[in-house]
Design an enzyme around this catalytic site. Structure first.
Site, PDB file in Angstrom:
ATOM      1  CG  HIS A 180      47.091  14.383  52.952  1.00  0.00           C
ATOM      2  ND1 HIS A 180      48.158  13.632  53.371  1.00  0.00           N
ATOM      3  CD2 HIS A 180      47.537  15.659  52.882  1.00  0.00           C
ATOM      4  CE1 HIS A 180      49.210  14.411  53.539  1.00  0.00           C
ATOM      5  NE2 HIS A 180      48.858  15.648  53.251  1.00  0.00           N
ATOM      6  CG  ASP A 203      48.406  18.813  55.427  1.00  0.00           C
ATOM      7  OD1 ASP A 203      49.428  18.158  55.181  1.00  0.00           O
ATOM      8  OD2 ASP A 203      47.626  19.241  54.562  1.00  0.00           O
ATOM      9  CG  ASP A 217      51.329  16.617  50.605  1.00  0.00           C
ATOM     10  OD1 ASP A 217      51.864  17.023  49.561  1.00  0.00           O
ATOM     11  OD2 ASP A 217      50.662  17.349  51.348  1.00  0.00           O
ATOM     12  CG  HIS A 263      54.064  16.862  54.695  1.00  0.00           C
ATOM     13  ND1 HIS A 263      53.490  15.696  55.135  1.00  0.00           N
ATOM     14  CD2 HIS A 263      53.069  17.558  54.096  1.00  0.00           C
ATOM     15  CE1 HIS A 263      52.207  15.682  54.808  1.00  0.00           C
ATOM     16  NE2 HIS A 263      51.934  16.803  54.180  1.00  0.00           N
TER      17      HIS A 263
END
Length: 914
Positions: A32, A34, A147, A390
Site C-alpha cells: 500500500h 500512499d 484505505d 485518500h
C-alpha cells in the site's frame, strides 16, 4: 496510511463450508503506497516506491508461483517512465501476460470516497486505465479500495460479502460484488506469540529521505528458519482461521503486505516461500492450504462457488467511527484551502478540455500546436488525479505534502491558462482574425484603461448568469462584441480597498464564448438596461443584531424565519485530558459556542446584484473581523436572468488554535433533524439524526460538496463546518507531522435554491459558434481528446502490443471521449426523472458532422458490446436488459439515458479542410 481498511459493503449468503474441507487461502502480496500523506511523491519514489517495482519485477521473474498486485498507477507510471530498464519492461510485459503481475483498481491513486467529486473520480480512473490499456492491453476488472476514510463495520451475522445493485431502472447494469476486509485490515498481523520480534515484514521499515546504501533496512522481522518455521506456520494458520470465521465460503483472502512494503522483495519471498511450502506439506494437520494469488484468482474462486447471494440496494455507511469518541468526520472540512484549489482546478480542466476539443474539430490545422496543448491538459489531469488520493483532498496529509498538491495544481492551472489564452486569442487560420482584432479598436482611441473579458460556458445548456470581474476603476462600462452596452454594475470590493467588483450579465449557449470590453466611462447606464428588473427574494435583517431574520420567496409568497451566524466547537489537544480532534477525527468537546461578539452590516444596492455584507468580530474592540458573510441577491431582467439562486461567500479565519468553526443556519422549517447530502455530487442520501451514548454531535456529520461537513443538530437547523485549526500531542500525529495547525483564511461559497434555467433568446444570434444544448436533466460530463492511442478493436490492439509498436509516441487527436449523465434519480421529479432519448448527431451538429459513434465502458477501454459482466446467482434471478446503440443509419445515433445513468462514447467527426 494504515488506520482502517475497507473494500466496501457487506452481504449474507446461504452457504457454509464443510467442517472437513481445508480452508483454501489466497495469499495476495501487495504494497500500500500512499500518493502523498506524510512524505511527498518525490520523496516516496526515492526512498522506497521505485524499489518496489524494480524488486518485485525481478523476484516474480524467478519463480512461476509468485504473484503481486499493483494498485496506484502514479507510482507505477513514474517507475515505468523514469526508472525501469528495457529488461525490466520486458519482464513486466511477460508477467502481465501470464497474469502474475495484476493491475488492480487501475486509477492514478486510491481515491477517497467521501469528499471527492464524481467527475474527478472518473478522471483519475480514466487516466490510469488509459495508460494500462495502451501499454499492456489490460483492463482492470477488480478494485482494491482498502484505505479510504470510510467505514469498516464487520457484521458477524451477515458475513463480509455483498452483492449490491443500483436502484431501478439500472438494476444489473450496476451490480457490484464486494468483499469487506475483516478486523485485521489489509495488513498482515505483525505480532508473533512466540517472539518479541515482529513477523511477516521481513524487508524492514522504509527509510526517509534515502534508502540504505547496502539495501538492508532496519527492524527486519524474525527470519523463517528451521527453528522458527513451525511456530510461524501455526501463527499464520491461526490467523487464517480467525479470518475464515468471518466468511461463509471456504476461501480466505490473506493480504500479505501493508504500507510501504516489498521494496526489498527478495527477502520477503525468500522467507514466505518455505513457510507456505511447509503449511501445504502439513495441510491435513493444519486444515489449511495456501497459494500465492492475485485478486482476480480469489474472486474467480468465489464466483465459481455454489452460493445464492442476497441482493442489497444502494447505500453508504457514513459516518465512520472506530471507537466511541473517534468519529471520522473531521476530514470533511480539513484543509479547506486545498479542497477549494482542487475543485477550481477540476472546473478549469473541464472547461479547457471541452474548448480544446471543439477547437480540434473545427480547426484541425489551427496554429495552437496539438502536442503542446495535450501536454498542458495532461499536466493538469495528473495534478487533479493525484490530489484525489485518500490522504490528499481529505486534508489529512502533512503540511509539506499539502503544499506539494497545491503546487502541482497551481502549475497545472497556469499551463492550462496559457492554453486557454492561445485558443481564444490566436487567429484560427490566415483568413480568420484573432478574437480581439475587432471593431473594439478604432484609430485614435486610447486603450490604456481597457480590460478584455472572454466568458466561456463549458456546460451543454443555455444560461443567463452574472459574472464577477475584479477591476481597478471606480467607474466602468461594458460593451459586447457589437459595441453595445450590456447590463453591468460596479462597486467597491468587500475585501479590498484598492479594487472594485464589476458584475456583468451574460447570455451564453452551451459550449459558447463571448467577448466583452470593459473601459473607463462616465456614461450612465442606458434606460434599456434598467427596465424589466424585479427581485426573487426579500431578505429581512434584524436592526438590533444585524443578523438575518427571514427570507421570503416573492413568486410563491413563502416566508421562512431564518438566522445565520458562526459557532465554534472547542477541541481538546491533550490526549491525557480526553478525546481529541485531529485532521481525521472530530470529537466535540461540549456544545458549540458563539464565536463572535459584534456584527456590522452594510447593504450595497445595485441594478444587477444587491450585496448584504455582514462582518463578525471576535471581540467588540477588534479592528479586524474574523468572519464575514457576503450575500448576493440578484435582480431579474424579465424572463432572461436566472435569479432564483442566492449566493453566499464567506470569510473564515484565521482561527484560534483547537477550534472548529461552523456556519449555523436556524430556521422555522420542521425537518426533524433530517437532511439530504450528496454522495460525490452524484446521488442524494437521506441523513437521519441518531442518538449515541457518546460523541453524538460528531457522529451526525456528513460530507457535502466542495467539501464541507454538514449536520442538522436541531429541528430546522443546518450546520456547515467551514474551517478547522487543531493541534494535539498524540505521538502518531507529532511523529508524522499530521497535526492541523492551519492558520489560513478560507473563502468558500454556497448557493441556495438552484433552479432550472429560464427561457431566453437564441444564443446563436450573437456567438461566433453554434451552441450545444442538452435537455435540462442531462449533463455533459466529459467532452475531451484523451490522446490515448489504442485500437477500439481489442484483438487488433493486442496485435499492436505484441508487435512491439510504441504507441505512446503517436497520440490520437481525432478520437473524442463523450460522457452524458442523467442528473435525476427515479421518482425525484414527475417529468425530469424519466428516461431521455436524444440523437447525438443532432445534439453535436453545432460542433461538426458526426460520422461514427462507439459506446464504451466508463473509462473508455471496453467496447460496450463486448463487455460481459459476471452474473451472480441471486434470489431475484435478474436478467440483463442493457440498452445498446443500434447500428446503421441515423438511428445509430439515438441514445436513451435512464435516471442516474452515465453513458460513454467515442465520437468521430468528419474531417474539415481549410
Amino acid at each position: 496510511m494504515s488506520f482502517l481498511s475497507v473494500l466496501v459493503f457487506f452481504l449474507c449468503c446461504c452457504y457454509s463450508a464443510g467442517e472437513n474441507e481445508p480452508i483454501q487461502t489466497f495469499v495476495i502480496p501487495h504494497s500500500h503506497m500512499d500518493v502523498g500523506w506524510f512524505t511527498t511523491i518525490k520523496e516516496s519514489m526515492h526512498a522506497y516506491a521505485g524499489n518496489v517495482y524494480t524488486s518485485v519485477t525481478e523476484e516474480l521473474s524467478k519463480d512461476k508461483d509468485r504473484r503481486f498486485i499493483a494498485v496506484e498507477q502514479e507510482f507505477f507510471r513514474l517507475w515505468w517512465d523514469h526508472v525501469a530498464t528495457d529488461t525490466h519492461k520486458k519482464q513486466v510485459r511477460q508477467l502481465v501476460k501470464e497474469g502474475r503481475l495484476e493491475f488492480i483498481l487501475g486509477g492514478q491513486v486510491m481515491h477517497d470516497e467521501a469528499v471527492t467529486d464524481l467527475d474527478d473520480e472518473i478522471l483519475q480512473m480514466t487516466e490510469g486505465h488509459g495508460f494500462l490499456y495502451e501499454t499492456f492491453g489490460v483492463r482492470p476488472q477488480f478494485s482494491w479500495h482498502v484505505d479510504p476514510l470510510e467505514p469498516l463495520r464487520p457484521r458477524r451475522k451477515t458475513r463480509n460479502y455483498s452483492l449490491y445493485g443500483e436502484d431501478p431502472p439500472l438494476k444489473e447494469k450496476q451490480q457490484i460484488f464486494t468483499h469487506t476486509m475483516d478486523q485485521f485490515s489489509y495488513c498482515t498481523p505483525s505480532n508473533l506469540p512466540f517472539s518479541n520480534s515482529s513477523g511477516f515484514y521481513w524487508n524492514g521499515v522504509a527509510l526517509f529521505p534515502d534508502p540504505p546504501k547496502n539495501g538492508v533496512y532496519p527492524n527486519m522481522s524474525l527470519p523463517v528458519t528451521k527453528e522458527t518455521i513451525h511456530a510461524y506456520a501455526k501463527t499464520m494458520v491461526d490467523n487464517i482461521k480467525q479470518r475464515a470465521a468471518w466468511f461463509r465460503t471456504n476461501h480466505v483472502l490473506w493480504p500479505w503486505g501493508c504500507d510501504k512494503q516489498f521494496y526489498n522483495s527478495s527477502v520477503q519471498f525468500n522467507n514466505m516461500d518455505p513457510l507456505m511450502k511447509y503449511i501445504n506439506q502439513n495441510s491435513k494437520e493444519f486444515g489449511v492450504t495456501v497459494q500465492y494469488a492475485t485478486l482476480s484468482e480469489y474472486f474467480q474462486a468465489i464466483h465459481q462457488s455454489d452460493v445464492v447471494w442476497e441482493l442489497r440496494g444502494s447505500e453508504d455507511f457514513l459516518p465512520y467511527s472506530t471507537e466511541p469518541h473517534q468519529a471520522w468526520t473531521g476530514f470533511y472540512a480539513s484543509r479547506n484551502v486545498l479542497k477549494g484549489v482542487a475543485r477550481r482546478a477540476s472546473s478549469q480542466l473541464h472547461a479547457a478540455e471541452t474548448l480544446f476539443t471543439r477547437y480540434r474539430i473545427s480547426f484541425p490545422d489551427g496554429p495552437v500546436a496539438k502536442n503542446w496543448a495535450l501536454e498542458k491538459l495532461r499536466a493538469l489531469r495528473w495534478a487533479v488525479s493525484e490530489v484525489q488520493h485518500h490522504d490528499g483532498i481529505t486534508g489529512t496529509e502533512s503540511p509539506k505534502v499539502a503544499d506539494m498538491y497545491v503546487q502541482h495544481l497551481t502549475q497545472g492551472m497556469m499551463g492550462v491558462d496559457e492554453l486557454l489564452a492561445a485558443l481564444f486569442l490566436l487567429p484560427h487560420s490566415l483568413e480568420t482574425p484573432g478574437i480581439l482584432s475587432s471593431h473594439y479598436h478604432k484609430k485614435g482611441v486610447h486603450h490604456a484603461l481597457e480590460q478584455h473579458v472572454i466568458v466561456y460556458n463549458p456546460l451543454a445548456w443555455n444560461i443567463t448568469t452574472i459574472i464577477n470581474v475584479t477591476v481597478a476603476f471606480p467607474n466602468a462600462a461594458v460593451l459586447d462584441d457589437d459595441g453595445q452596452l450590456v447590463p453591468a454594475q460596479i462597486q467597491r470590493s468587500a475585501q479590498s480597498n484598492v479594487t472594485y467588483d464589476l458584475f456583468i450579465v451574460v447570455d451564453l449557449g452551451g459550449l459558447q464564448h463571448r467577448k466583452y470590453l470593459v473601459k473607463l466611462s462616465e456614461e450612465k447606464c442606458s434606460a434599456r438596461s434598467e427596465c424589466g428588473r424585479t427581485g426573487s427574494y426579500e431578505l429581512m435583517f434584524d436592526q438590533d443584531t444585524n443578523l438575518l431574520h427571514s427570507i421570503t420567496h416573492l413568486q410563491d409568497k413563502r416566508r421562512v424565519m431564518m438566522t445565520q451566524d458562526f459557532w465554534e466547537y472547542q477541541a481538546n489537544g491533550d490526549v491525557k485530558a480526553g478525546p481529541i480532534s485531529d485532521s481525521y477525527i472530530f470529537s466535540a468537546n461540549g456544545s458549540a459556542v458563539r464565536s463572535y461578539r459584534a456584527v456590522e452590516m452594510e447593504i450595497i444596492p445595485g441594478k444587477i446584484v444587491t450585496e448584504i455584507r455582514q462582518y463578525f468580530y471576535r471581540d467588540e474592540g477588534d479592528k479586524d473581523y474574523t468572519y464575514s458573510i457576503i450575500t448576493r441577491v440578484p435582480e431579474c431582467f424579465g424572463s432572461r436572468l436566472q435569479c432564483h439562486r442566492l449566493e453566499q461567500r464567506y470569510w473564515v479565519g484565521p482561527l484560534h488554535l483547537n477550534t472548529e468553526v461552523v456556519l449555523r443556519t436556524s430556521s422555522s422549517l420542521k425537518n426533524n433533524r433530517t437532511l439530504h447530502t450528496d454522495d460525490n455530487g452524484y446521488q442524494m442520501m437521506k441523513r437521519t439524526y441518531r442518538e449515541f451514548i457518546t460523541n453524538t454531535v460528531a457522529r451526525n456529520y456528513f460530507p457535502c460538496d466542495r467539501a464541507h461537513g454538514a449536520s442538522s443538530q436541531a429541528n430546522g437547523q443546518l450546520e456547515v463546518m467551514l474551517h478547522r485549526r487543531l493541534w494535539n500531542n498524540l505521538p502518531w500525529n507529532l511523529g508524522y507531522n499530521l497535526t492541523l495547525n492551519d492558520s489560513s483564511v478560507v473563502r468558500p461559497a454556497l448557493w441556495t435554491n438552484p433552479r432550472s434555467h429560464g427561457m431566453r433568446r437564441n444564443p446563436d444570434d450573437f456567438s461566433p459558434v453554434r451552441s450545444v444544448v442538452l435537455p435540462p436533466n442531462l449533463h455533459l460530463l466529459s467532452f475531451s481528446v484523451p490522446g490515448w492511442n489504442y485500437s477500439p478493436n481489442h484483438a487488433v490492439h493486442l496485435g499492436h502490443i505484441k508487435s512491439g509498436k510504441d504507441l505512446h509516441s503517436e497520440p490520437d487527436y481525432d478520437r473524442v471521449l463523450l460522457r452524458i449523465m442523467h442528473l435525476f434519480e427515479e421518482g425525484e421529479d414527475p417529468e425530469l426523472s424519466k428516461p431521455v432519448t436524444i440523437n447525438l448527431k443532432d445534439v453535436l451538429q453545432g460542433i461538426g458532422e458526426v460520422k461514427g459513434l462507439e459506446e464504451r465502458s466508463l473509462t473508455g477501454t471496453w467496447d460496450i458490446t463486448t463487455l460481459r459482466r459476471w452474473t451472480w446467482k441471486t434470489e431475484d434471478n435478474l436478467e440483463s436488459n442493457s440498452t445498446m446503440c443500434p447500428s446503421g443509419g441515423d438511428g445509430a445515433f439515438n441514445v436513451t439515458i435512464s435516471p442516474k445513468e452515465i453513458r460513454t462514447f467515442f465520437v468521430h467527426f468528419a474531417s474539415k479542410n481549410f
